[in-house]
Design an enzyme around this catalytic site. Structure first.
Site, PDB file in Angstrom:
ATOM      1  N   HIS A 119      29.655   3.821  16.156  1.00  0.00           N
ATOM      2  CA  HIS A 119      30.177   3.753  14.783  1.00  0.00           C
ATOM      3  C   HIS A 119      31.704   3.862  14.893  1.00  0.00           C
ATOM      4  CE1 HIS A 119      29.793   5.241  10.409  1.00  0.00           C
ATOM      5  NE2 HIS A 119      31.042   5.565  10.719  1.00  0.00           N
ATOM      6  N   CYS A 126      36.860   8.092   5.776  1.00  0.00           N
ATOM      7  CA  CYS A 126      36.173   9.331   5.473  1.00  0.00           C
ATOM      8  C   CYS A 126      37.122  10.160   4.643  1.00  0.00           C
ATOM      9  CB  CYS A 126      35.772  10.073   6.753  1.00  0.00           C
ATOM     10  SG  CYS A 126      35.042  11.681   6.395  1.00  0.00           S
ATOM     11  N   ARG A 131      27.952   2.992   1.630  1.00  0.00           N
ATOM     12  CA  ARG A 131      28.110   4.449   1.714  1.00  0.00           C
ATOM     13  C   ARG A 131      29.472   4.807   2.329  1.00  0.00           C
ATOM     14  NH1 ARG A 131      29.550   8.093   5.367  1.00  0.00           N
ATOM     15  NH2 ARG A 131      28.398   6.938   6.945  1.00  0.00           N
ATOM     16  N   ASP A 132      29.675   4.451   3.582  1.00  0.00           N
ATOM     17  CA  ASP A 132      30.907   4.867   4.260  1.00  0.00           C
ATOM     18  C   ASP A 132      32.116   4.183   3.626  1.00  0.00           C
ATOM     19  OD1 ASP A 132      32.493   6.149   6.085  1.00  0.00           O
ATOM     20  OD2 ASP A 132      31.541   5.325   7.860  1.00  0.00           O
ATOM     21  N   HIS A 166      35.531   3.285  13.472  1.00  0.00           N
ATOM     22  CA  HIS A 166      36.538   2.940  12.467  1.00  0.00           C
ATOM     23  C   HIS A 166      37.659   2.229  13.219  1.00  0.00           C
ATOM     24  CE1 HIS A 166      34.880   5.112   8.903  1.00  0.00           C
ATOM     25  NE2 HIS A 166      34.134   5.610   9.864  1.00  0.00           N
TER      26      HIS A 166
HETATM   27  P1  HMG Z   1      29.557  23.884  -0.057  1.00  0.00           P
HETATM   28  O1  HMG Z   1      30.543  23.876  -1.170  1.00  0.00           O
HETATM   29  O2  HMG Z   1      29.841  24.728   1.122  1.00  0.00           O
HETATM   30  O3  HMG Z   1      28.061  24.194  -0.467  1.00  0.00           O
HETATM   31  O4  HMG Z   1      29.380  22.375   0.398  1.00  0.00           O
HETATM   32  P2  HMG Z   1      27.343  24.887  -1.648  1.00  0.00           P
HETATM   33  O5  HMG Z   1      25.926  24.975  -1.200  1.00  0.00           O
HETATM   34  O6  HMG Z   1      28.102  26.123  -2.045  1.00  0.00           O
HETATM   35  O7  HMG Z   1      27.436  23.824  -2.846  1.00  0.00           O
HETATM   36  C1  HMG Z   1      28.554  23.663  -3.675  1.00  0.00           C
HETATM   37  C2  HMG Z   1      28.094  22.948  -4.942  1.00  0.00           C
HETATM   38  O8  HMG Z   1      27.586  21.649  -4.589  1.00  0.00           O
HETATM   39  C3  HMG Z   1      26.960  23.663  -5.648  1.00  0.00           C
HETATM   40  O9  HMG Z   1      27.085  23.361  -7.032  1.00  0.00           O
HETATM   41  C4  HMG Z   1      25.720  22.995  -5.115  1.00  0.00           C
HETATM   42  O10 HMG Z   1      24.621  23.051  -5.997  1.00  0.00           O
HETATM   43  C5  HMG Z   1      26.206  21.556  -4.962  1.00  0.00           C
HETATM   44  P3  HMG Z   1      27.584  24.487  -8.097  1.00  0.00           P
HETATM   45  O11 HMG Z   1      26.647  25.613  -7.923  1.00  0.00           O
HETATM   46  O12 HMG Z   1      29.012  24.825  -7.646  1.00  0.00           O
HETATM   47  O13 HMG Z   1      27.503  23.771  -9.397  1.00  0.00           O
HETATM   48  N1  HMG Z   1      25.488  20.869  -3.898  1.00  0.00           N
HETATM   49  C6  HMG Z   1      24.917  19.670  -4.073  1.00  0.00           C
HETATM   50  N2  HMG Z   1      24.836  18.849  -5.127  1.00  0.00           N
HETATM   51  C7  HMG Z   1      24.187  17.687  -4.945  1.00  0.00           C
HETATM   52  N3  HMG Z   1      23.631  17.320  -3.758  1.00  0.00           N
HETATM   53  C8  HMG Z   1      23.707  18.115  -2.682  1.00  0.00           C
HETATM   54  C9  HMG Z   1      24.372  19.346  -2.818  1.00  0.00           C
HETATM   55  N4  HMG Z   1      24.631  20.366  -1.959  1.00  0.00           N
HETATM   56  C10 HMG Z   1      25.303  21.285  -2.637  1.00  0.00           C
HETATM   57  N5  HMG Z   1      23.169  17.738  -1.526  1.00  0.00           N
HETATM   58  C11 HMG Z   1      28.199  20.533   1.433  1.00  0.00           C
HETATM   59  C12 HMG Z   1      28.585  22.022   1.521  1.00  0.00           C
HETATM   60  C13 HMG Z   1      27.633  20.139   2.764  1.00  0.00           C
HETATM   61  C14 HMG Z   1      27.172  20.382   0.324  1.00  0.00           C
HETATM   62  C15 HMG Z   1      29.482  19.744   1.099  1.00  0.00           C
HETATM   63  O14 HMG Z   1      30.448  20.079   2.016  1.00  0.00           O
HETATM   64  C16 HMG Z   1      29.263  18.258   1.132  1.00  0.00           C
HETATM   65  O15 HMG Z   1      28.543  17.702   0.306  1.00  0.00           O
HETATM   66  N6  HMG Z   1      29.929  17.576   2.075  1.00  0.00           N
HETATM   67  C17 HMG Z   1      29.776  16.133   2.226  1.00  0.00           C
HETATM   68  C18 HMG Z   1      31.048  15.523   2.677  1.00  0.00           C
HETATM   69  C19 HMG Z   1      30.847  14.050   2.877  1.00  0.00           C
HETATM   70  O16 HMG Z   1      29.992  13.429   2.261  1.00  0.00           O
HETATM   71  N7  HMG Z   1      31.680  13.465   3.772  1.00  0.00           N
HETATM   72  C20 HMG Z   1      31.570  12.065   4.075  1.00  0.00           C
HETATM   73  C21 HMG Z   1      30.327  11.713   4.819  1.00  0.00           C
HETATM   74  S1  HMG Z   1      30.412  12.032   6.563  1.00  0.00           S
HETATM   75  C22 HMG Z   1      31.232  10.638   7.194  1.00  0.00           C
HETATM   76  O17 HMG Z   1      31.722   9.833   6.448  1.00  0.00           O
HETATM   77  C23 HMG Z   1      31.264  10.450   8.673  1.00  0.00           C
HETATM   78  C24 HMG Z   1      30.325   9.319   9.155  1.00  0.00           C
HETATM   79  O18 HMG Z   1      30.623   8.085   8.523  1.00  0.00           O
HETATM   80  C25 HMG Z   1      30.465   9.162  10.681  1.00  0.00           C
HETATM   81  C26 HMG Z   1      31.923   9.048  11.125  1.00  0.00           C
HETATM   82  O19 HMG Z   1      32.615   8.078  10.762  1.00  0.00           O
HETATM   83  O20 HMG Z   1      32.351   9.971  11.820  1.00  0.00           O
HETATM   84  C27 HMG Z   1      28.879   9.654   8.850  1.00  0.00           C
HETATM   85 MG    MG Z   2      32.219   6.706   9.200  1.00  0.00          MG
END
Ligand code: HMG
Ligand code: MG
Length: 305
Positions: A211, A244, A19-20, A213
């Site tokens: 966690h 990320c 995933r990450d 990096h």
């Molecule tokens: P948004 O654009 O504000 O939300 O995104 P929205 O509700 O307006 O959705 C936009 C579009 O996405 C819509 O589609 C939704 O249906 C769709 P459209 O109507 O335009 O066709 N949508 C989805 N589709 C599939 N699955 C879903 C979903 N939700 C909405 N669940 C949102 C807000 C939170 C959804 C967006 O910002 C997002 O998905 N962000 C994720 C970012 C991400 O994955 N980042 C990496 C992971 S975090 C990380 O790596 C850190 C970690 O490792 C710890 C660390 O290292 O710090 C965990």
């Molecule tokens: Mg991470």
């Protein structure tokens, strides 16, 4: 925790590479290769392999095949396959795919929260609360991630007290484990130790994970410092894959091979076959056409030749 410990103290390594790691790779692997990676990691004895994420594919196209990846796994096996979920829509998709464990995420930095999830920290918490609640009603455990606990790419220094407030909120919301994320790898051993000690003042130590990096090469030292104050759950990524997409400049997670090598040296038995893990790290690095970022993995491969 259902970790596989034989006789020595319990320690859980949470593999987050599929995933990450893969969420940040330019080349998007076919689902079949992701499945092969996850199966190989499970076969190495890793008790928890974070398999994918059900986030918006518009935001992270690398994870668009989450359902297909889950369909290729034996979700009844002893290995746990949590998945990252940002909202109720993600939870629905994860449930349909058969997920039995999820992870929700927020940040300790306002600007990172905006860039990563398009909302403030408070809004992200309000968004994840019903997700954790609905998951719990279905017997699905939810881990809570907090990003930028030791520094933010946009805001710089982050106050440990602010991190702990977010951690407390997630724990009170029903998260069964809190993972403290050094998203950009700027943390140092002293700061990491202090943060964990502070967090453990209000959250049981066995519910805290770290966690790291490895951008500044501090991850192993940081983990050791956290182990010294009681941490027994560490996230890592095979071959040091990762980053990320919303944290510019952040390198991969600390490599699982390096963590396991250190843990074995400390006398922890995590039930992980390090030789197999090193082979898996070498394999996925060559599939991705990138350097293997695990020092232990590279050394083990060299001694084999
Ligand atoms: P948004 O654009 O504000 O939300 O995104 P929205 O509700 O307006 O959705 C936009 C579009 O996405 C819509 O589609 C939704 O249906 C769709 P459209 O109507 O335009 O066709 N949508 C989805 N589709 C599939 N699955 C879903 C979903 N939700 C909405 N669940 C949102 C807000 C939170 C959804 C967006 O910002 C997002 O998905 N962000 C994720 C970012 C991400 O994955 N980042 C990496 C992971 S975090 C990380 O790596 C850190 C970690 O490792 C710890 C660390 O290292 O710090 C965990
Ligand atoms: Mg991470």
């Amino acid at each position: 925790m259902t970790d596989r410990v034989n006789g020595t103290e319990r320690f859980t390594v949470v593999e987050v590479g599929p995933r990450d790691g893969l969420q940040n790779e330019k080349s998007v692997l076919p689902a079949a290769t992701k499945i092969e990676l996850i199966k190989r990691l499970a076969a190495c004895g890793l008790p928890v392999v974070e398999a994918t994420s059900f986030v918006s594919p518009k935001w992270v196209p690398q994870m668009a095949d989450a359902h297909e990846v889950m369909a290729g796994l034996d979700l009844q096996s002893a290995t746990r396959f949590p998945v990252l979920v940002p909202n109720l829509h993600g939870l629905d998709r994860a449930r349909q795919a058969g997920a039995r464990e999820i992870a929700v995420f927020t940040a300790a930095s306002e600007q990172f929260s905006q860039r990563n999830t398009n909302c403030s920290i408070a809004e992200s918490i309000e968004r994840l609360k019903p997700v954790v609640e609905a998951a719990a009603a279905d017997g699905i455990r939810a881990r809570g991630y907090i990003s930028c606990v030791l520094g933010c790419p946009y805001e710089g220094r982050i106050s440990p007290a602010a991190v702990v407030r977010v951690a407390e909120t997630l724990y009170a919301a029903g998260c069964t484990e809190i993972s403290l994320g050094d998203t950009i790898g700027t943390g140092t051993a002293g700061a990491a130790r202090k943060l964990v000690a502070l967090a453990a003042g209000s959250i049981p130590m066995d519910k805290l994970a770290v966690h790291f990096h490895d951008t500044y090469g501090q991850a192993l030292a940081n983990i050791l410092a956290c182990i010294e104050v009681g941490i027994r759950i560490v996230d890592s990524s095979v071959a040091g894959l990762g980053g990320c997409p919303y944290a510019p400049g952040a390198s991969g997670n600390v490599a699982t091979e390096d963590v396991v090598y250190m843990l074995q040296g400390l006398g922890f038995d995590c039930g992980i076959d390090l030789s197999q893990l090193a082979l898996t790290g070498g394999w996925i690095s060559s599939v991705l056409g990138r350097d293997n970022n695990s020092r232990a993995g590279r050394a083990l491969a060299m001694y084999k030749e």
